[in-house]
Write a protein that holds these residues in place. Sequence first.
Motif, short mmCIF file in Angstrom:
data_model
loop_
_atom_site.label_atom_id
_atom_site.label_comp_id
_atom_site.label_asym_id
_atom_site.label_seq_id
_atom_site.Cartn_x
_atom_site.Cartn_y
_atom_site.Cartn_z
N ALA A 33 0.61 -1.23 -0.08
CA ALA A 33 -0.06 -0.07 -0.09
C ALA A 33 0.85 1.19 0.00
N VAL A 34 1.95 1.14 0.90
CA VAL A 34 2.85 2.48 0.54
C VAL A 34 3.22 2.73 -0.81
N ALA A 35 3.76 1.57 -1.35
CA ALA A 35 4.16 1.98 -2.67
C ALA A 35 3.21 2.46 -3.58
N ILE A 190 3.84 -20.22 -3.75
CA ILE A 190 2.82 -20.42 -4.18
C ILE A 190 1.57 -19.77 -4.25
N LEU A 191 1.66 -19.03 -3.28
CA LEU A 191 0.39 -17.96 -3.01
C LEU A 191 0.42 -17.22 -4.26
N VAL A 192 1.80 -16.55 -4.54
CA VAL A 192 1.99 -15.49 -5.40
C VAL A 192 1.68 -16.03 -7.04
N VAL A 193 2.01 -17.18 -7.05
CA VAL A 193 1.53 -17.83 -8.27
C VAL A 193 0.14 -18.11 -8.46
N ARG A 194 -0.55 -18.66 -7.36
CA ARG A 194 -1.97 -18.60 -7.51
C ARG A 194 -2.63 -17.31 -7.89
N ALA A 195 -1.94 -16.16 -7.12
CA ALA A 195 -2.71 -14.85 -7.55
C ALA A 195 -2.45 -14.30 -8.76
N ALA A 202 -3.60 -8.79 -13.61
CA ALA A 202 -2.93 -8.00 -14.61
C ALA A 202 -3.22 -6.68 -13.93
N ARG A 203 -4.62 -6.14 -13.88
CA ARG A 203 -5.02 -5.05 -13.42
C ARG A 203 -4.48 -4.38 -12.13
N GLY A 204 -4.45 -5.36 -11.33
CA GLY A 204 -3.77 -5.07 -10.11
C GLY A 204 -2.44 -4.88 -10.29
N LEU A 205 -1.65 -5.52 -10.86
CA LEU A 205 -0.24 -5.08 -11.04
C LEU A 205 0.04 -3.85 -11.93
N SER A 265 14.21 -6.78 0.87
CA SER A 265 13.41 -5.85 -0.35
C SER A 265 13.00 -6.75 -1.25
N GLY A 266 13.77 -7.81 -1.73
CA GLY A 266 13.13 -8.95 -2.72
C GLY A 266 11.78 -9.33 -2.45
N PHE A 267 11.80 -10.13 -0.99
CA PHE A 267 10.57 -10.26 -0.52
C PHE A 267 9.42 -9.32 -0.35
N GLU A 268 9.94 -8.17 -0.28
CA GLU A 268 8.72 -7.11 0.02
C GLU A 268 8.13 -6.79 -1.48
N ILE A 269 8.98 -6.98 -2.48
CA ILE A 269 8.44 -6.87 -3.80
C ILE A 269 7.67 -7.83 -4.36
N LEU A 270 8.10 -9.16 -3.94
CA LEU A 270 6.97 -10.32 -3.88
C LEU A 270 5.78 -9.96 -3.43
N ALA A 271 5.91 -9.47 -2.35
CA ALA A 271 4.61 -9.45 -1.55
C ALA A 271 3.67 -8.42 -2.18
N GLY A 272 4.37 -7.33 -2.76
CA GLY A 272 3.72 -6.50 -3.52
C GLY A 272 2.93 -7.04 -4.47
N ILE A 273 3.64 -7.90 -5.57
CA ILE A 273 2.96 -8.38 -6.36
C ILE A 273 1.90 -9.40 -5.95
N GLY A 274 2.03 -10.25 -4.99
CA GLY A 274 1.08 -11.11 -4.54
C GLY A 274 -0.30 -10.32 -4.03
N VAL A 275 0.01 -9.27 -3.30
CA VAL A 275 -1.10 -8.52 -2.92
C VAL A 275 -1.95 -7.89 -3.91
N PHE A 276 -1.16 -7.17 -4.72
CA PHE A 276 -1.98 -6.52 -5.97
C PHE A 276 -2.76 -7.20 -6.93
N ALA A 277 -1.85 -8.66 -6.96
CA ALA A 277 -2.71 -9.37 -8.28
C ALA A 277 -3.96 -9.70 -7.27
N THR A 278 -3.87 -10.00 -6.10
CA THR A 278 -5.20 -10.41 -5.53
C THR A 278 -6.15 -9.46 -5.53
N LEU A 279 -5.73 -8.06 -5.00
CA LEU A 279 -6.53 -6.92 -4.98
C LEU A 279 -7.17 -6.73 -6.51
#
Length: 503
Positions: A33-35, A190-195, A202-205, A265-279
Motif C-alpha cells: 500500500a505504501v508503494a 505458491i500464493l503469489v503464483v496462484r494470485a 494484471a489490472r492489480g499489477l 527488499s526482494g521479499f517485499e516486492i514479491l509481497a507487493g506482486i502477490g497482494v496487488f494481483a489479489t486486489l
Amino acid sequence: SSPSREQWGSRSGFLFAAIGSAVGLGNIWRFPAVAYENGGGAFLLPYLVALLTAGIPLLVLEYSIGHKFRKSPPAAFRRLSRPTEALGWWQAAICFVIAAYYAVIIAWAVRYIGYSFGEQWGKDANGFFFGNFLQAAEKPGLMSSYVDGVLWPLIAVWVVVLVILALGIRNGIEKANKFFIPLLVVFFAILVVRALTLDGAARGLDGLFRPDWSALGNGSVWVAAYGQIFFSLSIGFGIMITYASYLRKRSDLTGSAMVAGFANSGFEILAGIGVFATLGFMAAAQGVGVDEVVSSGIGLAFVAFPTVISQMPMGTLFGVLFFTSLVLAGLTSLISIVEVVIAAVQDRTGLGRLPATLGVGGAIALVSIAVFPTDSGIYVLDAADHFINQYGIALAALIVLIAVGWLLRRLPVFQKHANETSAIPLGRWWLICLGIVTPLVLGWMMIDSLRAEFAENYEGYPTQFLLWAGWGVAAAALLVAVLLSLLPWRSADSETALEAGTD
Ligand code: MET
C-alpha cells in the motif's frame, strides 16, 4: 570475547535469523500500500535510494556495534560511553512494548488459519473480525472484558516463542529460522503464483507498478520511502546489534548487510506482486477500480483478504497459505524482538539463558496476555504501534546517529572495525550517508510526523485515550530506559562479563 557468550553455528544461520527478523508483517501488509500510494512504479526509485543511503549503511553500523563489543544494546552503548547506555535501554524498552502487541497479531493469524476452513467469516468479513472475533468495544477506552478466542492462540504463540528462545542462539533461534524462512518462501511463492493466475491480476499489477513520475517531486514520497526502509529492515530496535553480538570474530559484516538488505527488499516486492494481483481480482469481481479496494495493515489481512478468499475458487487453500505466511513471517520477527530484551538483562545481570527467558520473556508475555485479548485490545495496539514507531524507533535512531556520529565522532572507529573483516570495504560514502544524509532525513521525518500529530488526533481517537495508550507508552519507554541506565552496576559478575567483552 567472554568464553560463555553464545555464537551462531554458521554464517548462514546468522543470515537466516537476520532476514527472519527483517521479513515480517510490514513486508506483507505495509509495503504494497505504501508503494501504491506514493507513485507506484516510480516509488521504487526513492525506495532504492533509501535502501542504499540509509538502510544498508545503518545495518552495517548496527552489525559493527554488536560485533565489536559483543554485547546487547545497553552494555554495548555503555562501552561506547557511559551516558549512551540509556540509548540501549531505550531500544530494549521499545522492544518490550512492540513484542507485547506484535504477538497478538500473530495470534489472530493463527486463528484465521482455522477460520479459512469453511471461510467462517461468512459474507461480512469486517463485522466478523471486529464483532464476532475481537468483540471490540465501540470506542477506545479501558479494557473491561476478556476475549477467549484471542486469548488461547496468544498463549500458544508465547509458549512457542519462549521455548525457541530458551533453547538458545544456535539450537533455538538459528534452527527455527533455518526451518521457518525457507518454509515461508515456499508458501508465499505458491500464493503469489496462484494470485497471478486469478482474473484481474494484471489490472492489480498495473495499478501497483504504473509509474507516477510526478510523485518524485513530492517530499512526503521520499519520507515514506525512508520510513518503509527503517521499519522493514528492523533498524533502530537494537535487534541487529543483538544478533551481531553472537557472530564470530571473523565475520563479513558489509557483505551480510547487503545480503540481508536485498533479501528483505526482494521479499517485499514479491509481497507487493502477490497482494496487488489479489486486489486486482477483488476489484474485477466487484466491478470497481483497483483504487477502491486498496488497504493495508489489519484491514488488508483480516478484512480484505478474507473477503477475496470467499470469492475465489479454492479459497480455503489460499487462506491457509496467506495466514500461515503471516504467522511464519511474524514469529521470526517476534523472536528477534524478545531476544533484545532477554540479552539486555542477561548482559546486565549475568543470568543464564533459561532464567532470563522465563523471567524477561515471561514478563512480556504476561503484559501481552493481560492487555490485548480484551475488548479494547485493538485500540491500544493501534495507538501504541503508531506512537512507538514514530517517537520510539525513528527518534532513537536519530539520537543514536547524533550521539555516535557528531557528539562522540566514532563513525570512523566502526568503519575501521567493519573493514577489518569484511569483503566490501566501507568508503567515505558510508560516513556521508550516516553522518549527514540519514540524520537530515530522520530529522525531517520527525518534524513532519509531529506536525501531523498536532494537526489532528491519530485515527480521530479521543485525546485522553491517546495520552495514555500513545504518548504515555512512548514516554514510559524513555523514562524506564533513563532510570535503568542510572542504576549502578553492582553485580561483580556483570562488570566482569562486561570487561571480558572488550577486544
Ligand atoms: N521488520 C519487521 C516487519 O517488517 C518489523 C520489525 S520486527 C523486527 O514487520
